[in-house]
Design an enzyme around this catalytic site. Structure first.
Site, PDB file in Angstrom:
ATOM      1  N   GLY A 102      37.423  13.094  32.371  1.00  0.00           N
ATOM      2  CA  GLY A 102      36.713  11.817  32.307  1.00  0.00           C
ATOM      3  C   GLY A 102      35.895  11.543  33.551  1.00  0.00           C
ATOM      4  N   PHE A 103      36.427  11.909  34.713  1.00  0.00           N
ATOM      5  CA  PHE A 103      35.754  11.688  35.997  1.00  0.00           C
ATOM      6  C   PHE A 103      35.418  10.222  36.218  1.00  0.00           C
ATOM      7  CE2 PHE A 103      34.654  15.981  34.437  1.00  0.00           C
ATOM      8  CZ  PHE A 103      35.437  16.696  35.331  1.00  0.00           C
ATOM      9  N   ILE A 136      51.411  18.524  48.923  1.00  0.00           N
ATOM     10  CA  ILE A 136      50.789  18.954  47.671  1.00  0.00           C
ATOM     11  C   ILE A 136      51.924  19.396  46.734  1.00  0.00           C
ATOM     12  CG2 ILE A 136      49.159  20.548  46.602  1.00  0.00           C
ATOM     13  CD1 ILE A 136      47.901  18.479  48.541  1.00  0.00           C
ATOM     14  N   PRO A 188      50.434  23.367  44.593  1.00  0.00           N
ATOM     15  CA  PRO A 188      49.250  23.880  45.295  1.00  0.00           C
ATOM     16  C   PRO A 188      48.321  24.710  44.400  1.00  0.00           C
ATOM     17  CG  PRO A 188      51.267  24.379  46.513  1.00  0.00           C
ATOM     18  CD  PRO A 188      51.685  23.858  45.176  1.00  0.00           C
ATOM     19  N   GLN A 190      41.790  22.086  41.503  1.00  0.00           N
ATOM     20  CA  GLN A 190      41.098  20.801  41.444  1.00  0.00           C
ATOM     21  C   GLN A 190      40.097  20.643  42.599  1.00  0.00           C
ATOM     22  OE1 GLN A 190      44.097  17.836  40.703  1.00  0.00           O
ATOM     23  NE2 GLN A 190      42.590  16.227  40.534  1.00  0.00           N
ATOM     24  N   GLY A 198      42.383  14.013  43.538  1.00  0.00           N
ATOM     25  CA  GLY A 198      41.357  14.033  42.489  1.00  0.00           C
ATOM     26  C   GLY A 198      39.933  13.933  42.978  1.00  0.00           C
ATOM     27  N   GLU A 199      39.687  13.101  43.962  1.00  0.00           N
ATOM     28  CA  GLU A 199      38.296  12.875  44.338  1.00  0.00           C
ATOM     29  C   GLU A 199      37.893  13.440  45.690  1.00  0.00           C
ATOM     30  OE1 GLU A 199      39.934   9.549  42.152  1.00  0.00           O
ATOM     31  OE2 GLU A 199      37.917   8.933  42.640  1.00  0.00           O
TER      32      GLU A 199
END
Lengths: 764, 226
Positions: free
Chosen positions: A256-257, A653, A656, A662, A728-729
């Site tokens: 979806g981002f 993490i 990993p 990602q 995620g970002e």
């Protein structure tokens, strides 16, 4: 991928050692181990079910009709021809459709992307706005009929210009300290430039899809959403039904981002059509609609003024950021997201303002605010380094902050310095010669650039339930969803760690709004949010199991003090017995069977970080450094990104392997942001003129550079007991400015307006 | 049309009954994709370029599309014959697989042949099923992701994708794998760059390309050694 071993948590296994030990049966240490994601076999065989894959008996197909003007009023709508198409069941429009309600403004649990429901009035605010909906027996029939709906408009000229200045409206001060203008005026070395980022379209490959089906006054959505709970709440308000009557199911999401965070108008349209026809209705938006009707990262225009002393100490930093928004919503990109805390500077002001455009409503896209904001700020920092004749890494190190100067709070965990130093070493930055065009390899000019990165760390409220069942399985349920990156596996890892069960005996059930309420998949907070809740639920279920083991006659543990019992590798045993021995204790399911129970359950709950006294007085962010290499062939004007080194400080993490994937993927997206992506609006009618995947360029495999990912390993225990922050970002932050700086280093051309096009470099 | 013609690389051979003609026993007509589409005229072109239902589309063409006829289609998918009866002539292979045969492993990402998510094999070659009318695939061997393997018995390429984490959300993955499997039989060189170019028609917005490359290389290596 490499996992740094420079962290302070010796109990955390590094990727290399964990992989070597991976074959061992023990689930001890599974947190932080690079295990394969549990949904892999489903995703690689076409078995995973995405929203548009659901098929229900007697299902009809809906196709929206889009406006062909960017501004104006609908004068007339002729649906006669469409209704005459064989197979057409209904053509819905403002004249014949029941009214949809609006969702309650500012309800944080029922957010919508576009506040105006479809067909609310006759105004056209942007090209592609829905004006009608055709429902037919087949997709072919609905598509053909939608093409013959005839709309006439009183068209006006839309305003879609990418240039946001001159702007005469009201500015909002986002953050301020000191006296920035005076300090800037007095600074020895200055940069004063304006940077721009274009409208970028999220473009997940999964098209937004809704399958709606009513059963009496209850409706179920098979939906492509990053938030099943929010979607349920919003749909209840829009359709005017009790929340309990709405169920939202998202088993798999084709990513979806940010574009799928909240409902868009088509979702309610599918439900209304289904209610009217009393049939299941499937509505899959087209790729064309993906560019106009389901959000985008807005155009930004940011003026940066940075002043420094002659030896490179920042004295003034001012960011004035504009972003465009639609005429039906006020979307603030928040370009100042990372400006206030990234560097130490006594005088700072961040201001922002919105500029209305005839475009669909913008929506948060991966790293909203920080990603375009850091493109501008880190580009300006690179220009400052050039003006100072100072190494750009050195400039960042010199201005590293020890506290969050925007609010005076301590950082929970900040290792930007180590990111910069590690990245510099891994990239070989010391060999860089600063003169433009001074580095060559195989006849190509090399450019080396770098940038710092940051993104916030958050945790929101979450509830989960863990069951230990007499069939020998452990199960966890949560109404959150796996956006596609690995949340299913994160849940399984926690449950495996707690129970010692192998993945084959663990079931993770997500993506159903009727389960205990979990978080939206956004802001990189899913992992940090769910971990404590799953752990608590698992601990509760195990405590219940041990208590039953101690009190159930007929088991070898009967009569023991429950406090002396443990659950290890799926077995219940005395703490004094060696864990893992086949002779130790009994399988946990034997306890449940002896007690004649189907299973035991426990709920786990964790709260928002904003209500956590341990956390709320801290500044919590992830940090990173991006180093990029470009190859420039001036003879044929060919520019390639050849190599990226990324170092990320995002706490512990949990996986990993999925984590590095990602980050690499985010870097690939950053290559697209830097060199390829821009949604271009036709000034005549407001249409995204490159609204397809051949003309809106995104990075393909051929564009992907060599990517080296390093995770620093500093658990952030202020955020949660696992020390995980989220990834995620942040991988996208800093990539574009690092590439833009590398391009300057190679060509001498400073491109301040993304994407960097070959035409920009022809002056080199 | 009955003359033997040499097909270009982007042309496919399909067997169809000529419109309005009675086919004699044993006689077949060779039709290229180009002649097939031109034979359909405006109606066919409407299908291959659905203009996302723009309200300004010409009524005449649209009405023609809406009343287009049906074709008897039998599809052979993953070794199994499916009699689809009288199928809407406008139905693409992609929509037919997904909405009529419920083989939803093949995904729709753009419907314009631009993203590769819908890649399937037709007679062993990779094609975009969104650009292929179902009728064009009649009499051919269609293979979808479901035909390659199942979770408990995966094709080596599927297993390699799992091993290398060569996906994130999984939505483009079926197409990536179908392309990767077809690529094994294509004349593509050894270098990473050549594999990356050969896979460039399959967009992965999650950007799992480095891992996809690793998976493809592993299976190529296995095939060479076996």
């Amino acid at each position: 991928m490499t996992v740094s071993t420079t962290g302070t948590a010796p109990e955390t296994m590094t990727g290399a050692t964990a992989e070597a030990a991976g074959a061992a049966a023990s689930q001890h240490g599974i947190i932080g181990r690079p295990v394969a994601r549990i949904d892999g076999p489903l995703k690689t065989t076409g078995t995973a079910e995405y929203a548009g894959d659901f098929h229900l008996p007697w299902m009809a197909f809906a196709v929206p009709v889009q406006a062909t003007v960017g501004k104006g009023t609908i004068r007339s709508l002729d649906v006669t021809a469409a209704e005459a198409v064989p197979g057409v069941l209904a053509v819905l429009h403002r004249g014949n459709m029941e009214r949809l309600y609006r969702a309650v403004p500012n309800d944080p649990n029922a957010t919508v992307s576009e506040t105006r429901p479809a067909f609310e009035d006759d105004r056209i605010y942007y090209w592609g706005q829905y004006v009608a909906l055709v429902v037919a027996e087949s997709l072919e029939q609905a598509t053909a009929a939608a093409a013959v709906v005839k709309a006439e408009y009183a068209a006006e000229t839309p305003e879609v210009s990418r240039e946001l200045e001159p702007f005469a409206g009201k500015w909002n001060t986002v953050s301020t300290r000191g006296t920035v203008d005076a300090a800037f005026a007095a600074a020895a070395v200055k940069v004063d430039q304006t940077y721009g980022t274009p409208a970028e379209t999220h473009n997940p490959i999964e098209l937004h899809a809704t399958v709606a089906v009513w059963d009496g006054d209850r409706v179920t959505f098979y939906e492509s959403t990053q938030g099943v709970v929010n979607h349920r709440n919003a749909m209840a308000q829009i359709l005017g039904v009790p929340r309990e009557n709405v169920t939202v199911v998202t088993k798999f999401l084709g990513s979806g981002f940010g574009g799928k965070l909240f409902p868009w108008p088509h979702c309610a349209l599918a439900a209304v059509a289904s209610r009217k026809l009393q049939r299941p209705v499937k509505l899959v938006v087209t790729r064309t609609m993906m560019f106009s009707n389901v959000g985008h990262r807005p155009v930004t225009e940011q003026r940066f003024r940075i002043g420094a002393s002659a030896d490179g100490k920042l004295v003034a930093l001012r960011q004035d950021a504009l972003n465009h928004t639609s005429l039906v919503d006020s979307f603030d990109e928040g370009c100042g997201e990372a400006t206030g805390y990234l560097y130490s500077v006594p005088n700072l002001t961040v201001a922002s303002a919105l500029v209305g455009r005839n475009v669909g409503s913008p929506m948060a896209m991966r790293g909203p605010g920080a990603v375009p904001g850091l493109f501008a700020m880190e580009s300006a920092m690179d220009e400052l380094a050039v003006a100072l004749k100072m190494d750009p890494v050195e400039l960042r190190l010199k201005n590293d902050a020890t506290v969050d100067e925007s609010n005076g709070r301590k950082f929970s965990s900040r290792h930007l310095r180590e990111c910069l130093e590690t990245g510099s070493a891994k990239f070989g930055w010391k060999q860089r010669t600063p003169q433009v065009g001074s580095m060559r390899r195989d006849g190509k000019v090399l450019g080396w650039g770098m940038a710092a990165a940051s993104w916030g760390a958050y945790r929101f409220a979450c509830a989960t339930t863990v069951d230990l069942n007499a069939d020998g399985k452990a199960r966890v349920r949560c109404a959150t969803q796996d956006v596609g990156t690995g949340l299913y596996t994160i849940f399984a890892q926690v449950l495996a760690e707690k129970t010692g069960l192998p993945f084959e005996r663990i079931e993770v059930l997500l993506g159903d709004s009727s389960m205990p309420e979990g978080p939206l998949s956004g802001g990189s907070w899913s992992t940090a949010t769910v971990l404590p809740a799953v752990a608590e639920a698992a601990d509760g279920a195990i405590a219940s199991l041990l208590s039953i083991a101690a009190s159930t006659p007929g088991t070898p543990l009967a009569g023991a003090d429950a406090k002396t019992l443990r659950m290890t590798e799926g077995r219940v045993h005395r703490a004094t017995e060696s864990a893992g021995l086949p002779s130790a204790g009994v399988p946990f399911e034997a306890v449940l069977q002896a007690a004649r129970l189907n299973g035991v359950s426990a709920d786990g709950r964790s709260g928002s970080v904003f209500e956590d006294p341990k956390a709320r007085d801290l500044s919590m962010h992830s940090f990173g450094a991006q180093f990029a290499e470009v190859e420039w062939e001036p003879e044929i004007a060919r520019l390639r990104v050849s190599r990226v080194v990324t170092v990320i400080d995002a706490g512990r993490i949990i996986n990993p392997r999925a984590g590095a994937n990602q980050i690499r993927g985010a870097v690939v997206m950053g290559v697209g942001m830097a060199l390829l992506e821009e949604t271009v609006y036709d000034r005549r009618n407001g249409q995204p003129i490159n609204g397809n995947l051949a003309d809106y360029l995104m990075a393909t495999s051929a564009d992907a550079p060599e990517i080296d990912v390093t995770f620093l390993d500093y658990p952030d225990f202020a955020l949660n007991s696992y020390g995980a922050r989220g990834i995620g970002e942040i991988g996208l932050a800093g990539v574009a400015p690092a590439i833009a700086s590398a391009v300057y280093h190679a060509t001498g051309v400073r491109v301040r307006k993304l994407p960097i096009r070959i035409e920009d470099l022809m002056q080199a | 049309m009955t003359e033997e013609t040499v097909l270009r690389e982007d042309q496919q051979e399909i067997e169809l009954e000529p419109v309005g003609a009675v086919k004699a026993e044993g006689q077949s007509v060779r039709v290229t994709r180009r002649t097939f589409l031109s034979g359909l005229g405006a109606t066919g072109l409407m299908v291959t370029a659905p203009l996302a239902a723009s309200a300004s589309a010409t009524t005449a063409n649209g009405a023609a599309a809406a009343t287009a006829g049906k074709t008897h289609v039998v599809l052979k998918v993953n070794g199994e014959e499916h009699d689809l009866g009288m199928l809407d002539s406008r139905a693409t292979l992609l929509d037919t697989l997904r909405e009529r045969l419920y083989l939803t492993g093949t995904k729709k990402g753009c419907d314009h042949g631009q993203c590769g998510a819908c890649t399937v094999h037709v007679d062993g070659r990779r094609v975009n099923s969104c650009l292929t009318l179902a009728a064009m695939a009649a009499g051919k061997d269609v293979t979808t992701i479901e035909g390659l393997g199942i979770p408990t018995r995966m094709h080596p390429m599927q297993a390699a994708f799992v091993e290398h984490d060569a996906y994130q959300c999984g939505y483009c993955t079926s197409g990536q794998i179908m392309s990767a499997v077809a690529l094994m039989k294509e004349p593509i060189g050894e270098s990473d760059g050549e594999i990356k170019e050969a896979m460039a028609g399959n967009i992965c917005r999650c950007g799992a390309y480095p891992n996809i490359l690793a998976a493809v290389k592993q299976v190529r290596g296995q095939m060479k050694n076996s």
